[in-house]
Design a protein around this motif. Structure first.
Motif, short mmCIF file in Angstrom:
data_model
loop_
_atom_site.label_atom_id
_atom_site.label_comp_id
_atom_site.label_asym_id
_atom_site.label_seq_id
_atom_site.Cartn_x
_atom_site.Cartn_y
_atom_site.Cartn_z
N ASP A 108 -23.90 0.38 -9.13
CA ASP A 108 -23.26 -0.42 -10.23
C ASP A 108 -21.70 -0.18 -10.01
N TYR A 109 -21.04 -1.14 -9.25
CA TYR A 109 -19.65 -0.91 -9.09
C TYR A 109 -18.88 -1.39 -10.28
N ASN A 110 -19.44 -2.46 -11.06
CA ASN A 110 -18.56 -2.90 -12.06
C ASN A 110 -18.99 -2.48 -13.61
N GLN A 111 -19.84 -1.31 -13.48
CA GLN A 111 -20.19 -0.83 -14.83
C GLN A 111 -20.61 -1.41 -15.78
N ASP A 112 -21.40 -2.34 -15.68
CA ASP A 112 -21.95 -3.33 -16.48
C ASP A 112 -23.42 -2.90 -17.08
N GLY A 113 -24.08 -2.00 -16.30
CA GLY A 113 -25.34 -1.55 -16.46
C GLY A 113 -26.36 -2.18 -15.56
N ALA A 114 -25.79 -3.36 -14.90
CA ALA A 114 -26.75 -3.79 -13.82
C ALA A 114 -26.31 -3.48 -12.50
N HIS A 132 -23.82 -8.56 -3.52
CA HIS A 132 -24.73 -9.21 -4.44
C HIS A 132 -24.29 -8.45 -5.75
N LYS A 133 -23.77 -9.31 -6.60
CA LYS A 133 -23.60 -8.74 -7.99
C LYS A 133 -24.86 -8.93 -8.97
N GLY A 134 -25.27 -7.83 -9.54
CA GLY A 134 -26.60 -7.81 -10.50
C GLY A 134 -26.27 -8.30 -11.67
N ASP A 185 -12.87 3.01 -10.14
CA ASP A 185 -13.25 1.62 -9.60
C ASP A 185 -13.81 2.17 -8.14
N THR A 186 -14.56 1.43 -7.38
CA THR A 186 -15.26 1.72 -6.27
C THR A 186 -14.49 1.57 -4.95
N ASP A 187 -14.53 2.46 -4.15
CA ASP A 187 -13.70 2.68 -2.84
C ASP A 187 -14.90 2.80 -1.84
N ILE A 188 -14.30 2.64 -0.55
CA ILE A 188 -15.21 2.49 0.73
C ILE A 188 -14.53 3.52 1.76
N LEU A 189 -15.43 4.36 2.23
CA LEU A 189 -15.26 5.24 3.21
C LEU A 189 -16.24 4.51 4.65
N THR A 190 -15.61 4.36 5.78
CA THR A 190 -16.18 4.04 6.90
C THR A 190 -15.47 4.17 8.19
N SER A 205 -8.20 -2.46 -8.27
CA SER A 205 -8.92 -3.20 -9.35
C SER A 205 -8.49 -2.50 -10.57
N GLN A 206 -8.31 -1.34 -10.72
CA GLN A 206 -7.91 -0.63 -11.63
C GLN A 206 -6.39 -0.97 -11.90
N GLU A 207 -5.87 -0.68 -10.94
CA GLU A 207 -4.24 -0.74 -10.80
C GLU A 207 -3.68 -2.10 -11.13
N GLN A 208 -4.49 -3.21 -10.95
CA GLN A 208 -4.31 -4.53 -11.09
C GLN A 208 -4.78 -5.25 -12.38
N GLY A 209 -5.32 -4.46 -13.39
CA GLY A 209 -5.55 -4.66 -14.58
C GLY A 209 -7.10 -5.05 -14.84
N TYR A 210 -7.75 -5.17 -13.70
CA TYR A 210 -9.29 -5.65 -13.90
C TYR A 210 -10.40 -4.67 -14.20
N GLY A 211 -9.82 -3.62 -14.60
CA GLY A 211 -10.71 -2.42 -14.76
C GLY A 211 -11.73 -2.45 -13.52
N ALA A 212 -13.03 -2.09 -13.74
CA ALA A 212 -14.07 -1.69 -12.58
C ALA A 212 -14.52 -3.03 -12.09
N ASP A 213 -14.09 -4.15 -12.68
CA ASP A 213 -14.77 -5.30 -12.48
C ASP A 213 -14.47 -6.20 -10.89
N THR A 214 -13.68 -5.86 -10.43
CA THR A 214 -13.16 -6.55 -9.09
C THR A 214 -13.12 -5.63 -8.00
N LEU A 215 -13.20 -6.43 -6.76
CA LEU A 215 -13.05 -5.78 -5.43
C LEU A 215 -12.09 -6.09 -4.77
N ILE A 216 -10.92 -5.32 -4.71
CA ILE A 216 -9.58 -5.73 -4.08
C ILE A 216 -9.19 -4.38 -3.12
N PHE A 217 -9.36 -4.55 -2.02
CA PHE A 217 -9.28 -3.47 -1.07
C PHE A 217 -7.91 -3.38 -0.24
N GLN A 218 -7.58 -2.25 0.08
CA GLN A 218 -6.38 -2.05 1.04
C GLN A 218 -6.71 -0.76 1.60
#
Length: 744
Positions: A108-114, A132-134, A185-190, A205-218
């Motif tokens: 549950d990457y955006n912590q909405d319970g789904a 795929h957002k649940g 928020d959710t990060d990725i190791l690969t 996502s957190q740093e840009q004010g979206y909470g956990a809801d967005t996927l903005i990667f660097q």
């Protein structure tokens, strides 16, 4: 006692199709070594990937399993209590799931319970991650595939030049998708595409004010943990400096020395210090390495390693283990699961290793079993190819199942026929494994594997003979010399039968296709076409032209092609019969879909009409090998489907099969119906606290209602017109029959 028989001819259907035209599951018992397999019809597992998520919105974490072997998905509902392990197969929870390939993880990457799905892209030619957002539709998960405003629907990040590039994950890797820096928020190791360093993609996502809801990667670290994996040794090269990448085996940190063949990752905070340790599996080895993090959540630094995790009972999975975390025993801490991840060469038995966390204050992983879940399933290694027939002459249909092979470290093949005797009754089948090398074909596995059995009266003498296809495109012929109704007794097998060779993966069926009174052979094959092999002999003396491409044979019968877009193999499996004077043809396939064709009997030299590419909307994974037969004598065919994972799934269908419905043990008893006549609501009485299966027939013998019922519980006959009906309730040991006058 005299066994009365009730003969009822079934003319048409009562639909049991549910879940957006999907077929309803059918269940029966399968026994092995005297024990019932509690997850018998869950389909088997070969290369499972486990995710711990709530699948039914009850607040309890269940298990989602993606199997890389055939891209199959399964759901297991957690029914255990604290300290216990108990799961029930729950395929209905997957009603709205998308098609997934290569690897898939849920969280549950955006912590909405789904829970959401992170997966390898389904778009051809793209490597990376699709999301795929649940969301919940009642108590069922449904999904929306996310788009990120780029050419492909995958995750992107800005490169050093500012252009957006897809966040690369190999099709054979499993990344770690987790909140690495504990910012919510959710990060990725690969792994990098060309090297032995782990890349850290931080989510802003957190740093840009979206909470956990967005996927903005660097990409913020090109060698997270500062270690290097060479793939040439189980040991990992660690750095002696927390700010410097470890040198690769060419003495540098970049360039031609970099390599990456395949790795699986799991990031988990084992010592409760906030940073993540890393489990790592490599395509070249059987073991899992645990790397200990002495850094911080923001700056990982691996300083120690266990190259044979866990030291008390190391994981040893040939080849290429994946590793996953879940609270399997419901005690509040994370246990460990490991399973093979190599599609080309991996174990097919003892392939789901469970380690329970027994540590009171620090993790201690104790080995529990090597066949978690799969040990409770019917699982025959790689491939399951079923057939049904009354082998022992007791009037009940038995199961004969072939497999493709079992894994052996020396790459040798091992293919069997398995005989499951029906120890149930005519209304409720129960199958018990009584012979794991039926007819002794395992000794010939080095030349003949992928055994595909089918029964039919090939020689026209009134009993059922056996054909067994093999991977090299040829067939065994076992002539039954016992006579009708007797235990099967086969003459010495003939191989290759009539020197017929259709190519690869022969999957035969026997039927009089041209209706000349002689049984012909239809043979599916790897290419996805059907071969019609005409019987040019006579009753008692079947004969065939060995050249499947020469007249009167037809190698492209009906224009059938079970390949799908992007697929090179079809693995067609024909099943054909006559229904109300018209042939119905179904074909299993490599994709797992079941094709249906019509317009056959008057069109044997033309192209058939494709009715559907996905009969019943079933999802069993790759290499669907179907059989259709009325196993419970209710007038409708059940559908059993073998698959590449070595297991079976079973479904009810609305396909009629006219049969004589017989009481399995005793004469029918009178069924009490009150009130009778009835205006629409009535009660059936057939014993205190008893449950049975109701069949309601109209005056033509048509089944108009079929459902489970309880004695004394009122029923309502919705949608039925006034008239006289025959009510029949079937229990395990008895049949009750009564006449119902409805609306009179």
């Amino acid at each position: 006692m005299r066994k009365d028989t009730i003969f009822i001819t079934i003319f048409c259907i009562f639909s049991v199709i549910l879940y957006s035209q999907s077929l309803e599951r059918y269940d029966f018992d399968i026994m092995k070594d005297g024990q019932k397999l509690p997850l018998a019809l869950a389909g088997g597992m070969n290369l499972p990937q486990f995710s711990e998520v709530d699948l039914d919105h009850d607040g309890i974490k269940d298990l989602f399993v993606f199997d890389k072997e055939g891209n199959a998905i399964s759901a297991f509902k957690n029914t255990g209590n604290v300290g216990t392990v108990q799961y029930e197969y729950a395929p209905e929870l997957l009603e709205h799931f998308p098609k997934l390939i290569k690897w898939s993880l849920m969280l549950d990457y955006n912590q909405d319970g789904a829970p959401d799905i992170f997966a390898y892209p389904s778009q051809l030619g793209v490597a990376g991650i699709e999301v795929h957002k649940g969301h919940w539709e009642g108590n069922r998960l449904a999904f929306e595939k996310l788009s990120f405003g780029q050419p492909y629907d995958v995750l992107y990040y800005p490169s050093s030049t500012g252009s957006m590039v897809n966040l690369y994950v190999s099709s054979i890797d499993i990344p770690a998708i987790v909140d690495v820096d504990n910012d919510g928020d959710t990060d990725i190791l690969t792994f990098a595409s060309n090297g032995g360093y782990v890349l850290y993609f931080r989510n802003f996502s957190q740093e840009q004010g979206y909470g956990a809801d967005t996927l903005i990667f660097q990409k913020v670290d090109q060698c997270w943990g500062k270690f290097y994996e060479s793939g040439l040794s189980t040991a990992i090269t660690l750095s002696d400096n927390p700010n410097t990448c470890a040198e690769n085996f060419h003495g540098g940190t970049g360039g031609v020395g970099n390599r990456h063949a395949g790795s699986t990752l799991l990031a988990l905070d084992l010592d409760d210090d906030g940073d993540k340790e890393l489990f790592l599996g490599d395509v070249s080895f059987n073991n899992v390495v645990l790397l200990i993090n002495s850094g911080t959540p923001q700056n990982a630094y691996m300083t120690d390693q266990d190259t044979l995790f866990p030291s008390n009972h190391p994981i040893d999975i040939p080849l290429y283990p994946g590793i996953f975390a879940a609270d399997i025993d419901n005690d509040g801490d994370k246990d460990i699961l490991s399973a093979p991840n190599d599609e080309s060469f991996s174990i097919t038995k003892e392939n789901a290793w469970l380690y329970e966390n027994k540590g009171a204050t620090t993790p201690q992983f104790d080995f529990v079993q090597s066949d978690f879940l799969v040990g409770d399933m019917l699982d025959l290694g790689k491939g399951a190819l079923p057939a049904v027939a009354d082998v022992d002459g007791d009037g009940l249909l038995d199961l004969v199942i072939g497999n493709e092979t079992f894994y052996h470290e020396d790459a040798s093949l091992e293919s069997h026929l398995f005989l499951f005797k029906n120890t149930g009754n005519a209304w409720q089948p129960k199958f018990e494994l009584v012979d794991d090398d039926y007819l002794g074909l395992a000794a010939l596995s080095s030349q003949h594997w992928n055994l595909a059995p089918t029964f039919g009266d090939l020689d026209g003498d009134g009993d059922l003979d056996l054909l067994v296809g093999d991977f090299l495109g040829q067939m065994y012929y076992f002539e039954n010399v016992a006579g009708g109704g007797q235990p099967m007794n086969f003459a010495a097998p003939i191989f290759p039968f009539m020197d017929i060779d259709v190519g690869l993966a022969a999957a035969p069926a026997m039927v009089d296709v041209d209706e000349d009174g002689l049984t012909d052979i239809l043979v599916g094959e790897r290419n996805g076409n059907l071969n019609f092999i005409k019987n040019i002999g006579s009753v008692g003396n079947p004969n065939f032209n060995s050249n499947h491409e020469a007249s009167p044979n037809n190698p492209f019968f009906g224009g059938v092609d079970t390949r799908i877009l992007g697929g090179t193999a079809g693995y067609s499996v024909p099943r054909i019969w006559k229904e109300n004077g018209t042939f119905r043809l179904f074909c299993g396939s490599q994709s797992g879909q079941i094709f249906e064709y019509s317009d056959i009997e008057a069109n044997l030299n033309g192209n058939f009409t494709k009715v559907t590419e996905n009969y019943g909307n079933i999802s069993v994974g790759a290499r669907a090998y179907p059989i259709f037969w009325d196993l419970n004598h209710d007038g409708f065919r059940e559908l059993l489907v073998g698959n590449l994972r070595g297991g079976l799934n079973a479904f009810r269908t609305d396909l009629p099969q006219p049969v004589a419905l017989k009481s399995p043990h005793k004469s029918p008893k009178k069924l009490a119906i009150h009130p009778n006549p009835s205006a629409g609501q009535f009660t059936l009485s057939f014993g205190n606290q008893r449950k049975g299966l109701l069949f309601l027939f109209d005056i033509t013998g048509r089944i108009v209602l079929r459902q489970n019922v309880s004695s004394g519980v009122p029923l309502r006959a919705n949608g039925l017109s006034s008239g006289i009906y025959l009510a029949k309730v079937v229990l395990d040991d008895q049949v009750f029959v009564g006449r119902l006058l409805l609306g009179i």
